[in-house]
Design a protein around this motif. Sequence first.
Motif, PDB file in Angstrom:
ATOM      1  N   LEU A 168       0.831  -1.209   0.000  1.00 58.91           N
ATOM      2  CA  LEU A 168       0.000   0.000   0.000  1.00 58.91           C
ATOM      3  C   LEU A 168       0.866   1.259   0.000  1.00 58.91           C
ATOM      4  O   LEU A 168       0.521   2.257  -0.648  1.00 58.91           O
ATOM      5  N   ALA A 169       1.998   1.199   0.700  1.00 65.09           N
ATOM      6  CA  ALA A 169       2.918   2.338   0.699  1.00 65.09           C
ATOM      7  C   ALA A 169       3.501   2.548  -0.696  1.00 65.09           C
ATOM      8  O   ALA A 169       3.698   3.690  -1.144  1.00 65.09           O
ATOM      9  N   ALA A 170       3.775   1.460  -1.403  1.00 70.93           N
ATOM     10  CA  ALA A 170       4.281   1.571  -2.775  1.00 70.93           C
ATOM     11  C   ALA A 170       3.243   2.251  -3.668  1.00 70.93           C
ATOM     12  O   ALA A 170       3.577   3.104  -4.498  1.00 70.93           O
ATOM     13  N   ALA A 171       1.978   1.879  -3.488  1.00 70.83           N
ATOM     14  CA  ALA A 171       0.908   2.511  -4.268  1.00 70.83           C
ATOM     15  C   ALA A 171       0.802   3.998  -3.942  1.00 70.83           C
ATOM     16  O   ALA A 171       0.659   4.837  -4.838  1.00 70.83           O
ATOM     17  N   GLU A 172       0.886   4.343  -2.670  1.00 72.91           N
ATOM     18  CA  GLU A 172       0.813   5.749  -2.269  1.00 72.91           C
ATOM     19  C   GLU A 172       1.980   6.544  -2.844  1.00 72.91           C
ATOM     20  O   GLU A 172       1.863   7.749  -3.089  1.00 72.91           O
ATOM     21  N   ALA A 173       3.096   5.863  -3.084  1.00 66.64           N
ATOM     22  CA  ALA A 173       4.265   6.519  -3.674  1.00 66.64           C
ATOM     23  C   ALA A 173       4.211   6.527  -5.199  1.00 66.64           C
ATOM     24  O   ALA A 173       5.148   6.989  -5.856  1.00 66.64           O
ATOM     25  N   GLY A 174       3.120   5.987  -5.774  1.00 65.07           N
ATOM     26  CA  GLY A 174       2.981   5.977  -7.222  1.00 65.07           C
ATOM     27  C   GLY A 174       3.642   4.808  -7.912  1.00 65.07           C
ATOM     28  O   GLY A 174       3.814   4.831  -9.133  1.00 65.07           O
ATOM     29  N   ARG A 175       3.989   3.756  -7.158  1.00 71.14           N
ATOM     30  CA  ARG A 175       4.646   2.587  -7.747  1.00 71.14           C
ATOM     31  C   ARG A 175       3.592   1.609  -8.277  1.00 71.14           C
ATOM     32  O   ARG A 175       3.382   0.525  -7.722  1.00 71.14           O
ATOM     33  N   TRP A 176       2.927   1.973  -9.347  1.00 70.62           N
ATOM     34  CA  TRP A 176       1.866   1.135  -9.892  1.00 70.62           C
ATOM     35  C   TRP A 176       2.413  -0.058 -10.667  1.00 70.62           C
ATOM     36  O   TRP A 176       1.637  -0.943 -11.067  1.00 70.62           O
ATOM     37  N   ASP A 177       3.726  -0.118 -10.851  1.00 70.13           N
ATOM     38  CA  ASP A 177       4.327  -1.324 -11.411  1.00 70.13           C
ATOM     39  C   ASP A 177       4.350  -2.433 -10.362  1.00 70.13           C
ATOM     40  O   ASP A 177       4.290  -3.619 -10.690  1.00 70.13           O
ATOM     41  N   VAL A 178       4.407  -2.039  -9.097  1.00 72.68           N
ATOM     42  CA  VAL A 178       4.428  -2.992  -7.989  1.00 72.68           C
ATOM     43  C   VAL A 178       3.000  -3.418  -7.619  1.00 72.68           C
ATOM     44  O   VAL A 178       2.746  -4.579  -7.298  1.00 72.68           O
ATOM     45  N   PHE A 179       2.087  -2.470  -7.666  1.00 75.75           N
ATOM     46  CA  PHE A 179       0.695  -2.707  -7.263  1.00 75.75           C
ATOM     47  C   PHE A 179      -0.199  -2.128  -8.362  1.00 75.75           C
ATOM     48  O   PHE A 179      -0.635  -0.988  -8.279  1.00 75.75           O
ATOM     49  N   PRO A 180      -0.492  -2.895  -9.413  1.00 77.01           N
ATOM     50  CA  PRO A 180      -1.253  -2.358 -10.552  1.00 77.01           C
ATOM     51  C   PRO A 180      -2.597  -1.768 -10.131  1.00 77.01           C
ATOM     52  O   PRO A 180      -3.244  -2.260  -9.211  1.00 77.01           O
ATOM     53  N   ARG A 181      -3.009  -0.733 -10.840  1.00 79.72           N
ATOM     54  CA  ARG A 181      -4.234  -0.019 -10.473  1.00 79.72           C
ATOM     55  C   ARG A 181      -5.465  -0.920 -10.513  1.00 79.72           C
ATOM     56  O   ARG A 181      -6.362  -0.792  -9.680  1.00 79.72           O
ATOM     57  N   ASP A 182      -5.571  -1.813 -11.501  1.00 80.29           N
ATOM     58  CA  ASP A 182      -6.759  -2.659 -11.578  1.00 80.29           C
ATOM     59  C   ASP A 182      -6.812  -3.671 -10.440  1.00 80.29           C
ATOM     60  O   ASP A 182      -7.889  -3.997  -9.928  1.00 80.29           O
ATOM     61  N   VAL A 183      -5.662  -4.147  -9.988  1.00 79.29           N
ATOM     62  CA  VAL A 183      -5.606  -5.025  -8.813  1.00 79.29           C
ATOM     63  C   VAL A 183      -5.948  -4.222  -7.556  1.00 79.29           C
ATOM     64  O   VAL A 183      -6.664  -4.705  -6.668  1.00 79.29           O
ATOM     65  N   TYR A 184      -5.436  -3.009  -7.488  1.00 85.04           N
ATOM     66  CA  TYR A 184      -5.733  -2.128  -6.359  1.00 85.04           C
ATOM     67  C   TYR A 184      -7.249  -1.933  -6.228  1.00 85.04           C
ATOM     68  O   TYR A 184      -7.808  -2.001  -5.126  1.00 85.04           O
ATOM     69  N   ASN A 185      -7.913  -1.707  -7.351  1.00 84.12           N
ATOM     70  CA  ASN A 185      -9.360  -1.512  -7.333  1.00 84.12           C
ATOM     71  C   ASN A 185     -10.094  -2.744  -6.812  1.00 84.12           C
ATOM     72  O   ASN A 185     -11.055  -2.642  -6.040  1.00 84.12           O
ATOM     73  N   ALA A 186      -9.656  -3.916  -7.230  1.00 89.48           N
ATOM     74  CA  ALA A 186     -10.292  -5.155  -6.772  1.00 89.48           C
ATOM     75  C   ALA A 186     -10.024  -5.390  -5.286  1.00 89.48           C
ATOM     76  O   ALA A 186     -10.911  -5.857  -4.543  1.00 89.48           O
ATOM     77  N   PHE A 187      -8.829  -5.058  -4.838  1.00 88.10           N
ATOM     78  CA  PHE A 187      -8.503  -5.204  -3.417  1.00 88.10           C
ATOM     79  C   PHE A 187      -9.379  -4.284  -2.571  1.00 88.10           C
ATOM     80  O   PHE A 187      -9.814  -4.645  -1.477  1.00 88.10           O
ATOM     81  N   TYR A 188      -9.663  -3.110  -3.075  1.00 89.23           N
ATOM     82  CA  TYR A 188     -10.568  -2.164  -2.413  1.00 89.23           C
ATOM     83  C   TYR A 188     -11.935  -2.812  -2.167  1.00 89.23           C
ATOM     84  O   TYR A 188     -12.514  -2.704  -1.083  1.00 89.23           O
ATOM     85  N   VAL A 189     -12.432  -3.534  -3.162  1.00 88.64           N
ATOM     86  CA  VAL A 189     -13.710  -4.228  -3.022  1.00 88.64           C
ATOM     87  C   VAL A 189     -13.620  -5.315  -1.955  1.00 88.64           C
ATOM     88  O   VAL A 189     -14.524  -5.471  -1.130  1.00 88.64           O
ATOM     89  N   CYS A 190     -12.535  -6.057  -1.962  1.00 85.02           N
ATOM     90  CA  CYS A 190     -12.381  -7.170  -1.024  1.00 85.02           C
ATOM     91  C   CYS A 190     -12.339  -6.677   0.422  1.00 85.02           C
ATOM     92  O   CYS A 190     -12.990  -7.252   1.299  1.00 85.02           O
ATOM     93  N   VAL A 191     -11.587  -5.620   0.664  1.00 86.67           N
ATOM     94  CA  VAL A 191     -11.520  -5.072   2.028  1.00 86.67           C
ATOM     95  C   VAL A 191     -12.880  -4.499   2.434  1.00 86.67           C
ATOM     96  O   VAL A 191     -13.334  -4.684   3.571  1.00 86.67           O
ATOM     97  N   ALA A 192     -13.557  -3.823   1.499  1.00 85.22           N
ATOM     98  CA  ALA A 192     -14.888  -3.285   1.799  1.00 85.22           C
ATOM     99  C   ALA A 192     -15.859  -4.410   2.135  1.00 85.22           C
ATOM    100  O   ALA A 192     -16.655  -4.297   3.076  1.00 85.22           O
TER     101      ALA A 192
END
Length: 480
Positions: free
Chosen positions: A156-180
């Motif tokens: 999550l820190a990598a994503a906040e730093a803009g490292r979308w190669d580490v945490f792709p945006r589409d995976v991030y979106n799906a993870f958001y659903v899972c946590v919700a």
Amino acid sequence: MFFNPEYIILSVIGSIIVAFMSLSSRQPLTLKQLKGSRFLPFKIRRHEGTYDETTESRVRSITELAEYHETAARLANMIHKDGAGTWPPRAEHAPSYWPPALRPFRDIYDEMAPLLPSATPSLDDDVNRERIAYFRSRLWNLLNDKVNLQEVTALLAAAEAGRWDVFPRDVYNAFYVCVAWCRHAYRWGTIPAVRVAQVEKTIVLPPELISTWASLQRHFGLDSDSGNMMSCLILNFSPSGEYALKINTGLSPIITSSEEEFARICNEMEALAVPIYHDIVRATISFAHGDKSACLEHVQGITSQLRPLLSSYYDRVHDSKIARSAWLSHVQGFFAWGAGYENESSGDWEKFDGLSGNQVLLFQALDAFLGLEVYLPKQVLLRNVPQLQREFSEAVGRHSFRHRLGNEGVEGRIKAEFGEIVKRLRVFRSAHRTRAKIYLTVPAPERLPMTAGKSLLKDNMDDSLEFLDEFMVLRLQQTV
């Protein structure tokens, strides 16, 4: 003349790299660039008979328009970031694409989902307390045992730093659903939602669902404890259109299909809204640059596209698609929240509501385009509507030109077209008011009167409906 083959190969590679860098630079403007940018003069380009009207072409066009006007820049920025490059937003739910540290969350969903729903809710408070306590304890222990929170935090820190190669945006979106999903499932402990859970004023959530949620909400510019239209519905579809995380696993087809049909409304409406957003932007740009004929064409496009879009609601919100016997009990309650905490500074009780149709981007953008006042209070907007969506709607509102139109000539025709848009929105809001009452009056003896967006209501359903009707009538009256 002698040519060195090695030199030629290096030259070709260099040319490819330069071309790639040029293409990569054509991304939506960043917020910093946007605030300080001076938009270029716009050269009007008419529609051609062979105009490509796919979603991909419209997204590409919106990106190309970003340097010409604030509305296009805000929309392109939203699509690029929150949408993972498209709209409706792309969410990659296949666990094989997820970084290993995140996969336990999906495994836990798979294990807990069948334990959440009950075909027939108990009316015994003690039985319900026991059921909720068991579900919460098991979910807490699974998260504690299986999730490496340190590794998740690093991602999550990598994503906040803009490292979308580490945490792709589409995976991030799906993870958001899972946590919700996990948070809402933990909050209720059983579906249908029952009285003993409704009256809880505060919920102590597992650590794995607190720090992750805080980071996800920061990304989307939100501060609610509850999920929202994006995290609970719009992002809950795979790239192939499959409904992903379910509430009523294992129950009858009438319940599971009602749940899925309800979820599909919002996702499908956003898909059908892309041409409308595109025409809102192009109409705004055309008017700003004095091409009233092009402006009229785009406003007419909005009017014509509203019919099939609103039909996706009309065609689903009836008993044969979304069963009245299933929606209130097995669907609506999951998306509510109705709990909070005491504000340490003020001593006030901060209560969070859940998902509401008022969070839908389409209606916020249309209202802004029409020059109508914002319906949701500022606090609710900040809590539940993603920041980039707010910024797009606010930009549309700032450039709304409806009330600057004259009554004659092309301007008069544009004004009349706005009237048609208003008429269709009024019909929709009136129909929604009628259908909402039908669904909310279904008996639910296991619970107190509650909506997802307003939480607990009055002591009885008659008073609750009167209370809700005031809100719906007010918005209907404001749609002029």
